[in-house]
Design a protein around this motif. Structure first.
Motif, short mmCIF file in Angstrom:
data_model
loop_
_atom_site.label_atom_id
_atom_site.label_comp_id
_atom_site.label_asym_id
_atom_site.label_seq_id
_atom_site.Cartn_x
_atom_site.Cartn_y
_atom_site.Cartn_z
N GLY A 109 14.38 -2.89 -0.62
CA GLY A 109 15.11 -2.49 -1.80
C GLY A 109 16.45 -3.20 -1.91
O GLY A 109 16.85 -3.95 -1.01
N HIS A 110 17.17 -2.93 -2.99
CA HIS A 110 18.40 -3.68 -3.30
C HIS A 110 19.51 -3.44 -2.28
O HIS A 110 20.09 -4.40 -1.75
N VAL A 111 19.84 -2.20 -2.01
CA VAL A 111 20.91 -1.91 -1.05
C VAL A 111 20.49 -2.31 0.35
O VAL A 111 21.29 -2.82 1.14
N ALA A 112 19.21 -2.11 0.67
CA ALA A 112 18.72 -2.40 2.02
C ALA A 112 18.76 -3.88 2.36
O ALA A 112 18.63 -4.25 3.54
N LEU A 113 18.97 -4.75 1.37
CA LEU A 113 19.09 -6.18 1.67
C LEU A 113 20.24 -6.46 2.63
O LEU A 113 20.23 -7.47 3.34
N GLY A 114 21.23 -5.58 2.67
CA GLY A 114 22.37 -5.80 3.55
C GLY A 114 22.19 -5.26 4.94
O GLY A 114 23.07 -5.47 5.80
N CYS A 115 21.07 -4.57 5.22
CA CYS A 115 20.90 -4.01 6.57
C CYS A 115 19.50 -4.21 7.13
O CYS A 115 19.26 -3.95 8.32
N ASN A 116 18.56 -4.68 6.32
CA ASN A 116 17.21 -4.92 6.80
C ASN A 116 17.21 -6.04 7.84
O ASN A 116 17.79 -7.11 7.63
N GLY A 117 16.57 -5.80 8.97
CA GLY A 117 16.59 -6.77 10.07
C GLY A 117 16.03 -8.12 9.69
O GLY A 117 16.60 -9.16 10.05
N GLY A 118 14.91 -8.14 8.95
CA GLY A 118 14.33 -9.41 8.55
C GLY A 118 15.23 -10.20 7.62
O GLY A 118 15.33 -11.44 7.74
N VAL A 119 15.91 -9.51 6.70
CA VAL A 119 16.83 -10.19 5.79
C VAL A 119 18.00 -10.78 6.57
O VAL A 119 18.39 -11.94 6.37
N LEU A 120 18.57 -9.98 7.48
CA LEU A 120 19.72 -10.46 8.25
C LEU A 120 19.33 -11.62 9.17
O LEU A 120 20.13 -12.53 9.39
N ASP A 121 18.10 -11.59 9.70
CA ASP A 121 17.62 -12.72 10.51
C ASP A 121 17.60 -13.99 9.66
O ASP A 121 18.00 -15.07 10.12
N GLY A 132 0.83 -1.19 0.00
CA GLY A 132 0.00 0.00 0.00
C GLY A 132 0.87 1.25 0.00
O GLY A 132 2.10 1.16 0.04
N PRO A 133 0.27 2.44 -0.03
CA PRO A 133 1.03 3.69 -0.08
C PRO A 133 2.02 3.85 1.07
O PRO A 133 3.16 4.27 0.86
N ARG A 134 1.62 3.54 2.29
CA ARG A 134 2.53 3.70 3.44
C ARG A 134 3.72 2.74 3.33
O ARG A 134 4.86 3.13 3.60
N ALA A 135 3.43 1.52 2.95
CA ALA A 135 4.52 0.54 2.82
C ALA A 135 5.48 0.95 1.72
O ALA A 135 6.70 0.74 1.83
N ARG A 136 4.97 1.55 0.67
CA ARG A 136 5.84 2.01 -0.41
C ARG A 136 6.74 3.15 0.06
O ARG A 136 7.91 3.23 -0.33
N LEU A 137 6.19 4.03 0.87
CA LEU A 137 7.01 5.11 1.42
C LEU A 137 8.09 4.56 2.34
O LEU A 137 9.23 5.03 2.33
N ARG A 138 7.74 3.55 3.14
CA ARG A 138 8.74 2.92 4.01
C ARG A 138 9.83 2.27 3.17
O ARG A 138 11.02 2.32 3.50
N LEU A 139 9.43 1.60 2.07
CA LEU A 139 10.39 0.97 1.17
C LEU A 139 11.36 2.01 0.61
O LEU A 139 12.58 1.81 0.64
N ARG A 162 17.84 5.72 2.84
CA ARG A 162 18.71 5.77 4.03
C ARG A 162 19.88 4.80 3.88
O ARG A 162 21.03 5.15 4.17
N SER A 163 19.60 3.58 3.43
CA SER A 163 20.66 2.57 3.27
C SER A 163 21.69 3.03 2.24
O SER A 163 22.90 2.89 2.45
N SER A 164 21.22 3.56 1.12
CA SER A 164 22.13 4.02 0.07
C SER A 164 23.02 5.15 0.57
O SER A 164 24.23 5.18 0.29
N MET A 165 22.44 6.08 1.30
CA MET A 165 23.21 7.21 1.81
C MET A 165 24.26 6.74 2.81
O MET A 165 25.44 7.13 2.74
N LEU A 166 23.86 5.89 3.75
CA LEU A 166 24.80 5.41 4.78
C LEU A 166 25.93 4.59 4.17
O LEU A 166 27.10 4.77 4.50
N HIS A 167 25.56 3.68 3.27
CA HIS A 167 26.58 2.80 2.70
C HIS A 167 27.55 3.57 1.81
O HIS A 167 28.78 3.41 1.94
#
Length: 457
Positions: free
Chosen positions: A286-298, A75-82, A88-93
């Motif tokens: 997203g692609h870069v966030a795969l390296g820092c998303n909590g669910g992915v790392l779990d 939905g719209p909110r989830a897309r904004l979170r995505l 954020r991940s792209s900027m930090l990395h």
């Protein structure tokens, strides 16, 4: 000269800082803005440009996207979170972690877990793993990372670097195998390495957002590696097809492919689905966030935790060195001896084999004879001086080569096996070889072993 990812990112940061300073100066001088207001305006403009680039990736990926299953639609909110997490991940990395990152290693001698090798993706470096590394440390898992350089190199050219990293990690931990966690292009590097060196060293390959069948966005990338990830007419390029055709069911079964149905770089997103592998689909990442998303790392840690502990005494397993220019031959040999108790090493040339000899105590050396530069007979003659207790086997399709006859007569070669080689006969020869090597090591190099000719056995 090709830049490293670290130097390239630092240069981009300098250019962004210069741009922000230029905008701030113009706002202060021509618009009469207060200094802090002008500086905030300059920084905001740079952030907006970065955000626009990030959003553009989502727009481009939509042009090639695979259908999103109903259960993963947002939905719209989830897309904004995505979008927010990916930005954020792209900027930090890119602006912090990778601009400072460098390959490293952390060894926990008492750990019973399979050691982990971390392989980053396109345009990145080891700084990409800044979120996963602390989790490995908290669980006392030995790990190492590599930097794939040059940034624009061909994927196959990274294979020797990965081979060294695997062997060094195994040597440092005493483990016979490693688990590989690879992001994006790194998964293709790992698969290319297995094509060249076999899968005997692999406990598990876990890929995150790897374009196993290519991505439409690779057409916008620069470098030989980007070309190898392209799709043409909706189909993978020839290099990807050749890589896939080189793999059998057993090798595919070693792979876990974790991917997101909202990947903004790998598109179609189902390009990450690898037939015969364990495929784990996620959404809202997203692609870069795969390296820092909590669910992915779990999920990554669960996959690593499911691996059985390496056998005790792995450091004492006999070392087998396979030498030959033909990467497929080496890979087939490595697969043939998998599970037979060997610590398998590999070298593509006589010179590379001598480098291995300088740092490893080898029980058996199996070398192809007809290689460019140093022939197998010359290599085994030098190996006899460097490692006199080793058992040395020549492979060749030339059954009556005088050089081979001379090497067997002189003792430089202990045995000869014709090509094409036969699995059971070669394994039987290797069992005899390790017994001879242990006797030599116990009684000194002067022990004379019988000469074996597997072609007449």
């Amino acid at each position: 000269m090709s830049l490293s990812a670290r130097r390239m990112l630092r240069l981009l940061l300098v250019l962004q800082a210069a741009g922000a300073a230029g905008i701030a100066g113009a706002a202060w001088r021509w618009l009469g803005a207060a200094p802090w207001t002008a500086l905030a305006l300059g920084l905001a403009c740079v952030l907006l440009v970065r955000l626009a680039i990030n959003m553009n990736n989502f727009v481009l990926s939509a042009c090639y996207a695979s259908p999103t299953p109903p259960e993963y639609r947002l939905g719209p909110r989830a897309r904004l979170r995505l979008l927010g997490e990916e930005f954020r991940s792209s900027m930090l990395h890119s602006s912090w972690f990778m601009a400072r990152g460098a390959a490293g290693r952390s060894i926990h001698p008492e750990s019973k877990a399979v050691p982990v090798l971390l392989v980053h993706g396109y345009g990145c470096n080891s700084g990409y793993w800044s979120y996963l590394v602390p989790r490995l440390e908290r669980n006392f898992i030995s790990h190492a990372s590599i930097d794939l350089e040059p940034v624009d190199g061909a994927i196959d050219d990274y294979v020797p670097l990965m081979q060294r990293a695997v062997e060094e990690l195994c040597a440092a931990t005493g483990a016979p195998q490693v688990a590989i966690v690879a992001h994006s292009m790194g998964g293709l590097v790992a698969r290319a390495w297995m094509r060249a060196h076999g899968s005997a060293r692999v406990a598990r390959l876990i890929t995150l957002g790897t374009p196993h069948h290519g991505t439409g966005l690779a057409s916008f990338g620069l470098g030989a590696n980007a070309a190898q990830m392209r799709r043409s007419g909706g189909a993978p390029c020839d290099w990807l097809c050749e890589l896939g055709n080189s793999e059998d069911a057993a090798r595919r079964a070693l792979i876990t492919s974790i991917f997101s149905h909202h990947d903004n770089i790998v598109s179609p997103q189902t390009s990450s689905v690898l037939e015969g592998a364990r495929n784990i689909a996620l959404g809202g990442v997203g692609h870069v966030a795969l390296g820092c998303n909590g669910g992915v790392l779990d999920t990554v840690m669960e996959e690593l935790g499911a691996l059985p502990a390496p056998a005790r005494g792995a450091r004492d397993a006999p070392a087998l060195l396979l030498v030959g220019e033909d990467a497929c031959l080496r890979a087939q040999l490595a697969d043939a001896v998998q599970g037979q108790g060997w610590r398998v090493l590999s070298a593509a040339s006589g010179a590379a084999a001598l480098e291995v000899l300088a740092r490893e105590e080898l029980a058996v050396i199996v070398s192809d004879h007809l290689m460019p530069g140093m022939r197998g007979t010359e290599l085994l003659a030098r190996a006899r001086r460097l490692a006199p207790a080793s058992f040395r086997i020549l492979l060749s399709g030339a059954l009556d080569d005088p050089a081979i006859v001379a090497a067997l007569a002189s003792g430089d070669a202990d045995a000869f096996h014709p090509k094409p080689w036969q699995g059971e006969r070669l394994l039987a020869l290797l069992r005899e070889a390790v017994a001879v090597q242990r006797t030599r090591a116990a009684h000194g190099a002067g022990f004379a072993a019988p000469t074996y000719n597997a072609g007449n056995a």
